[in-house]
Design an enzyme around this catalytic site. Sequence first.
Site, PDB file in Angstrom:
ATOM      1  N   HIS A   1       4.421  45.076  -0.244  1.00 23.58           N
ATOM      2  CA  HIS A   1       3.257  45.399  -1.090  1.00 23.58           C
ATOM      3  C   HIS A   1       3.544  46.645  -1.933  1.00 23.58           C
ATOM      4  CE1 HIS A   1       0.386  42.418   0.088  1.00 23.58           C
ATOM      5  NE2 HIS A   1       0.399  42.742   1.363  1.00 23.58           N
TER       6      HIS A   1
ATOM      7  N   ASP B   1       5.270  38.458   1.720  1.00 19.17           N
ATOM      8  CA  ASP B   1       5.949  37.632   2.735  1.00 19.17           C
ATOM      9  C   ASP B   1       7.396  37.355   2.322  1.00 19.17           C
ATOM     10  OD1 ASP B   1       3.817  37.500   4.426  1.00 19.17           O
ATOM     11  OD2 ASP B   1       3.271  35.414   3.999  1.00 19.17           O
TER      12      ASP B   1
ATOM     13  N   HIS C   1       6.642  43.301   5.456  1.00 18.19           N
ATOM     14  CA  HIS C   1       5.622  42.717   4.576  1.00 18.19           C
ATOM     15  C   HIS C   1       4.830  43.833   3.871  1.00 18.19           C
ATOM     16  CE1 HIS C   1       2.132  40.014   3.583  1.00 18.19           C
ATOM     17  NE2 HIS C   1       1.471  41.150   3.767  1.00 18.19           N
ATOM     18  N   GLU C   2       4.436  44.851   4.635  1.00 18.85           N
ATOM     19  CA  GLU C   2       3.664  45.955   4.039  1.00 18.85           C
ATOM     20  C   GLU C   2       4.504  46.739   3.029  1.00 18.85           C
ATOM     21  OE1 GLU C   2       0.587  45.908   4.415  1.00 18.85           O
ATOM     22  OE2 GLU C   2       0.574  44.514   6.105  1.00 18.85           O
TER      23      GLU C   2
ATOM     24  N   GLU D   1       0.171  38.281  -1.407  1.00 20.17           N
ATOM     25  CA  GLU D   1       0.549  38.081  -0.003  1.00 20.17           C
ATOM     26  C   GLU D   1       1.821  37.240   0.104  1.00 20.17           C
ATOM     27  OE1 GLU D   1      -0.613  39.717   2.486  1.00 20.17           O
ATOM     28  OE2 GLU D   1      -2.085  40.661   1.179  1.00 20.17           O
TER      29      GLU D   1
HETATM   30 ZN   LIG Z   1      -0.368  41.724   2.999  1.00 17.68          ZN
END
Ligand SMILES: [Zn+2]
Length: 410
Positions: A280, A358, A276-277, A354
């Site tokens: 980003h 995801d 997930h990071e 987000e």
């Molecule tokens: Zn996040």
Amino acid sequence: MTSQILFYIIIGILILSFIVDKILDSLNAKHYNDPIPNELNDVYDPEEYQKSQHYKRENHSFGTIASFISLFVTIAFFFFDGFAYVDEWARSYSDNNIIVALIFFGIIMFASDLLSTPFSYYQTFVIEEKYGFNKTTTKTFILDKIKGWLMIAIIGGTLLAIIVWFYESTGEYFWLYAWGIIAAFSFFMNMFYAKLIVPLFNKQKPLEEGSLRSKIEAYATHVGFALDKIFVIDGSKRSTKANAYFSGFGREKRVTLYDTLINDLEEDEIVAVLAHEVGHYKKKHVIFNLITSIGIAGFTLWLLSLFVGNSTLSEALNVSQPSFHIGLIAFGVLYSPISEITGLLMNLVSRKFEYQADNYAKNTFKALPLISGLKKLSKNSLSNLTPHPSYVFAHYSHPTLLQRYRNLMK
Ligand SMILES: [Zn+2]
């Protein structure tokens, strides 16, 4: 407009934003007992659920009292010409406008921090302690305070001095110069925050050898993210709550995992959070946020430049001699409704990001471990599973657990 009317507009804005905040808070609190959605009924067992209910209520009543006292003190300060006294006091030490501004903001910020310290002490050592979250020692708490003050004095003081100097020496285009320095500073901080600031408060280490590292290595190689950009931080020094974040860009990009996250989650779940990071980073969210916040800063400074020299602002605060620092205080309150709106928009964008992160984790790794990891994180921080939509819209930078669950299961 007379200074009298402006004074009451300032007070009105302070009270109105307090009321809006309290309405959202109590709307949210009314829904603490809503039935938990089916998809999330495995997050808490009945005993933990009770505990989370108590935790929410205690935070809600504490927050209400704290914000009421803060509003009361702020308004009293305005009514009793607090800013005029501090201004006069600062002027008794120097005739230099830069030094006066530094003393003025130094006193205001130090006093307001001292006033808020008993509340943060209570929050940490009474509420967080009671629910088993707190790991902070009194020593760490005090050291954090001192380091925070020094940091603001050095960094904030330097920026303020430069901006007042621009204001004094360049006139109506000062905002362009101020914008330049703020943009350069934001860029620098985004890049080197993890290297320069984080070490003052925490220890960061590379991932240890072992099965977790091998799993992460396999994933990182698969998506082309360098393993030496992954760090573990000692979050357990302050709290049992877990977290992970992406920061920086270019050579300085990194993913930081809390040691608490590594202790609480299974290996697959940790890789999913890491994915997930990395999402980003791959979707360029940090760069977007940096550019947007620099854009907003430019707009704010331009608006400030139109008003800051107006003597009505200082007269409204009962200060006879107009100055940059008094103008800035009045402008700060008048601008707050606009910054509320930009804040709402930034939260809206952040929630979109987000979902994107995801989805990235789902597409490059797996959805199920991310779901179970997020559930564990919610459980371990006793978080609210039934927030009110309007509260989410105003305050949440992340979608709710239920929204993320539904998106990941699509
Ligand atoms: Zn996040």
